[in-house]
Design a protein around this motif. Structure first.
Motif: not given
Lengths: 799, 171
Positions: A325-348
């Motif tokens: 299920s691609g939809i589930l995959a992309i959802t899971a990816c978004a949820v996982t990414m969000k937590k960590y990526v938010e802290e890593n990326v620059s503000q822009t």
């Protein structure tokens, strides 16, 4: 024909042009079955070339080469049409309240489709299923998953899973079987539709479409758990319905109904689980990979958004390749990414990601609806009264059955059950959308001679649910008085929520009971210990209370500035009288000029609305703004920590043109601040009011005298004792220069590691005041006090 | 309910190491997870009313009754005393956790302490102070610098207390 008109008209009726061009685009490119269009196009080109060039061998002064730009041209025009429709929709104010946007888009699509159909008597292009699944669907799901509030989701996870999984199955089989029974009745002329086909139809029609659901619910703001259920169901049952669809197609291909063995059915069941879990698994893996990569991108922050998007899309594609299920995959990816990526990326990058995601999903959604409208018109239909009506009826009936029974069961296990009203809303939220339509269109004609009937029925159901249910859901929510979402952000709430969590966990320990709070606790610990270290750039463990606090402070700072600017000088004079002599007074002209400078360069604060509205960015608004500021702040902090800078003192005043707040950083404190703090505690304790903190923000003009600070406390105290009902506290103005002597700069580092400084302030020595979320009545007093302190370093006062 | 009472009684007996028939503080401290819970001590304290050293089963149950899920069908009889798991009482219980000296108000100092307990991570003292200030400010309406019970209730009026402070098995 149209091209001739196009050439002939110099004042272009551009809408007609658009439509016409789209027509030509559409008929030439997107309709894969329409070969005549190609000829037509070739004709027109040839004709054109003939018209514009001199017959013979002359060089053409003016020629047109349409073939070259055809495809991008068409795509752009489609997207433009979609955006224009959206703009038009929002310009007319009453309309958004009446019907959800999706309805209007479908209508526009129908109009366009009918124009195309009417002029050419050909079926207009139908949205290619692969376009839908590969290009249009992923951005929407990604955006939904990225901005989903994770905590309510996981709290309700059991219910969501139970409801989505079983609900989809019950719906699919129920509708399929009932339709089969109907088909047995000879009178309707449907007897050639066998059980399998009916089951297949049932499975594709029971799929609730996340796009449509979100579109419908954007206006009706419901409370969190309810929203979670609806959204979760929409996301999760995709996996189920697509799997069912594939399995049943495979069965159909086996030609003989009797060949199906129980083994196959078991295999089918196993497949569900694999599809679901596999999709999630891949999503999480890709999420982690991208989070890990963003850890290293500090120098090339331009590619950070790219990484985020590419990896999510990749997860979708990989899952689709493996029939997961691609939809589930992309959802899971978004949820996982969000937590960590938010802290890593620059503000822009963070802002870019956010806005780009919204843009993509918005475009996709509009396109989907328009295409659906366009596809409706045409010759692809076969109308069979019985089938269509019964489909509609059964959809509703089975959904009602599944909602009420499943929730009856799951309510036994929930601490906080869903009321009947909530269940009605959930029942009503069964909006089908383009997903079902694409699946219907994908039906192989060879196996399904009655395909057109299926398509018609699907369309009818979609239209019915989107229009009728979409339009009426708002009033229904109001009528049933469903509990609305009420996310008020206050430190109190955060604190108390945390307390209650701990309390509940503790009590449960006493009772010896294991519950999901403890699971959550354990997960958090695991997360902190291992995951964050690996995935996050510089590991600053943060407490959510502190983060929230910073966020709120920031936001208030900005708000205060905004408000403070608008106040008049009228307050200045009365309060000057209250000042103790010795404080410097600013001339009114100075005040004016300061205010002007600030007004022109201030960072605008947007209003907040508290609801789940995915279209307007108001949802994010100052909350996210403040967060942005905070993140930026942290980045500046980190950078300056890395480079070992201290505050860039002595910057010339008034040179800034700020669009963002920069945060001069003063070194982590300790000794000096404690000293200051101790000094002012004395002041504070003498007051009877509740303490408030004053954050002195940075003033670079350096006209600040230390004594002013002291003197400020005194006037404040006198104000306070003057019976004004504000609470003033001791003033904390940790200045790191303090021990170096009474310095002009007031680079004061407020306690929570930041001060919101608008560089403007340096030039305009404005004091900022914050309005506490509780008391806006403070405003007037704030202004008073603010004026009072205009001459001093900019202050952030918090009451 | 009956079943949950029985279960609680069994638990009570399990916790009671020396079969004394009552629980003392050390018994409760033996619960591992409670020891690492930042509010562990306070929770334990809440079981022992009025500084007594032991709590018997009825006291045990009484405290836990605060966490019973709220039952909508129970009609409130205005004359009868409020059931222990009503929202007000739940809030009162939570209030007790803050208000150690039982003076009916959460002073700034008490708030600071609770905050310090819960937020352990690399937070400086000033930060804690200002957070406390802000917290008190947000809730404090009459300007007395402390949060009384009513103010506490008001600040949490939007929150779903019933859900947060309910444990299912106690139903």
């Amino acid at each position: 024909m149209f091209f001739q008109i196009f050439v002939a008209f110099s004042p272009w009726n551009w809408l007609l042009l658009l439509v016409a061009l789209k027509y030509s685009d559409a008929s030439s490119d997107l309709n894969f079955a329409n070969s005549t269009a190609q000829q037509w196009n070739g004709n027109s080109n040839a004709r054109f070339a003939a018209a514009s060039t001199e017959p013979g061998e002359r060089i053409s002064v003016f020629s047109l080469d349409y073939d070259y730009v055809q495809i991008p041209y068409e795509v752009t025009l489609w997207i433009l049409l979609a955006s224009l429709a959206k703009i038009g929709f929002h310009l007319y104010h009453k309309l958004p309240g009446l019907m959800p946007e999706s309805c209007l888009l479908i209508i526009v699509g129908v109009l366009v489709g009918s124009i195309i159909f009417g002029t050419d008597h050909k079926s207009p292009p139908v949205m290619d299923s692969s376009i839908y699944f590969l290009y249009l669907l992923p951005p929407i799901i990604l955006e939904g998953g990225y901005f989903m509030p994770t905590r309510p989701f996981f709290e309700n996870f059991g219910s969501i899973l139970w409801w989505a999984g079983l609900g989809a199955l019950i719906n699919a089989f129920g509708i399929g079987f009932s339709l089969y029974l109907i088909c047995q009745i000879k009178a309707f002329g449907l007897s050639d539709v066998n059980l399998l086909q009916n089951l297949l139809f049932g499975s594709l029609i029971s799929a609730v479409d996340p796009v449509a659901v979100l579109a419908v619910f954007e206006e009706a703001r419901v409370n969190e758990p309810l929203y979670m259920m609806i959204f979760g169901e929409a996301l999760l049952n995709d996996g189920i319905s697509v799997v069912l669809y594939n399995i049943l197609i495979a069965f159909t291909k086996m030609h003989k109904f009797e060949d199906i063995e129980p083994v196959d059915i078991l295999a089918g069941c196993a497949r569900f689980i694999i599809v679901g879990l596999g999709g999630v698994f891949f999503g999480i893996i890709f999420g982690f990979i991208s989070a890990f990569i963003t850890r290293f991108t500090q120098n090339i922050s331009a590619i950070e958004p790219l990484i985020v998007f590419m990896f999510s899309y990749l997860s979708y594609l990989v899952a689709e390749t493996l029939y997961l299920s691609g939809i589930l995959a992309i959802t899971a990816c978004a949820v996982t990414m969000k937590k960590y990526v938010e802290e890593n990326v620059s503000q822009t990058s963070y802002t870019t990601i956010k806005y780009f995601m919204k843009m993509l999903s918005s475009v996709s959604e509009t396109l989907i609806f328009i295409f659906m409208g366009v596809s409706t018109v045409g010759k692809n239909h076969e109308w069979n009264w019985a089938f269509v009506c019964f489909t509609l009826v059964f959809c509703q009936i089975w959904r009602a059955i599944s909602v009420f029974t499943l929730f009856y069961v799951s309510n036994q296990f929930r601490t906080f059950p869903f009321s009947i009203k909530d269940q009605c809303i959930i029942f009503y939220s069964g909006v089908r959308g383009a997903g079902s339509f694409s699946l219907a269109f994908l039906l192989p004609l060879s196996l399904y001679p009655r395909k057109k009937m299926f398509v018609t029925a699907t369309l009818v159901v979609i239209y019915f649910t989107v229009f009728i249910q979409g339009i009426t859901i708002g009033p229904l929510v109001r009528y049933l008085d469903v509990k609305k979402t009420n996310k008020k952000e206050s430190i109190n709430e955060e604190l108390h929520i945390r307390l209650m969590d701990h309390l509940k966990a503790g009590i449960e320990d006493v009772c010896g009971q294991w519950s999901h709070y403890q699971v959550r606790d354990k997960f958090k610990k695991f997360d902190h210990r291992y995951l964050r270290k690996i995935l996050i750039r510089s590991n600053q463990p943060k407490s959510s209370i502190v983060s929230l606090y910073k966020k709120l402070e920031m936001k208030q700072a900005v708000e205060m500035v905004e408000m403070g600017i608008l106040s008049s000088t009228a307050f200045l004079t009365p309060h000057q009288a209250q000042r103790i002599q010795g404080t410097k007074r600013l001339s009114p002209e100075d005040v004016e000029s300061m205010r002007e400078i600030l007004t022109h360069n201030m960072y605008q604060v947007r209003q907040r609305t508290l609801s789940y509205n995915k279209y307007s960015l108001k949802l994010q608004s100052s909350e996210k703004q403040a967060k942005e500021i905070l993140i930026r702040r942290q980045n500046t902090l980190r950078e300056s920590m890395r480079k070992g800078h201290s505050l860039p003192w002595g910057k010339p005043a008034g040179t800034k043109n700020i669009r963002y707040l920069s945060f001069p950083y003063s070194n982590p404190q300790s000794a000096r601040r404690d000293v200051r703090f101790g000094e002012f505690t004395g002041d504070g304790s003498s007051e009877s009011g509740s303490p408030s903190t004053m954050f002195n923000t940075h003033s670079r003009t350096g006209s600040l005298q230390e004594r002013w600070l002291t003197q400020e406390t005194i006037p404040m105290k006198s104000l306070h004792k003057g019976g004004k009902p504000f609470n003033f506290g001791y003033q904390r103005s940790p200045s790191q220069e303090e021990h170096t002597g009474r310095v002009r700069r007031a680079a004061l580092r407020p306690k929570p590691l930041f001060h919101a400084v608008n560089e403007e302030y340096e030039s305009g020595e404005e004091s900022e005041e914050e309005v506490s979320p509780v008391g806006s009545r403070w405003t007037t007093e704030h202004r008073n006090v603010k004026e009072h302190h205009k001459s001093h370093s900019p202050l952030l006062q918090r009451k | 309910s009956e079943a949950s009472l029985v279960r609680l009684y069994r638990r009570f007996r399990d916790l009671d190491r020396n079969k004394k028939g009552y629980l003392c503080r050390t018994d409760l401290r033996q619960i591992g997870a409670l020891a690492v819970n930042p509010l562990g001590d306070r929770i334990i304290e809440s079981f022992f009313t009025d500084g007594s050293y032991s709590v018997d089963f009825s006291g045990f149950v009484r405290v836990l009754a605060h966490f019973r899920p709220v039952d909508d069908e129970e009609l409130q009889d205005p004359k009868a005393p409020e059931p222990l798991n009503s929202r007000m009482n739940k809030l009162r219980f939570a209030f007790q956790l803050y208000d150690l000296d039982r003076d009916g108000k959460i002073s700034r100092h008490e708030m600071l302490q609770v905050l310090r307990l819960m937020v352990g991570v690399q937070v400086t003292e000033e930060q804690l102070e200002s957070i406390t200030d802000r917290t008190v400010q947000e809730a404090d309406e009459d300007g007395d610098g402390a949060v009384s019970f009513l103010e506490f209730v008001k600040s949490l009026e939007k929150m779903d207390i019933e859900q947060k402070m309910s444990i299912r098995i106690l139903k």
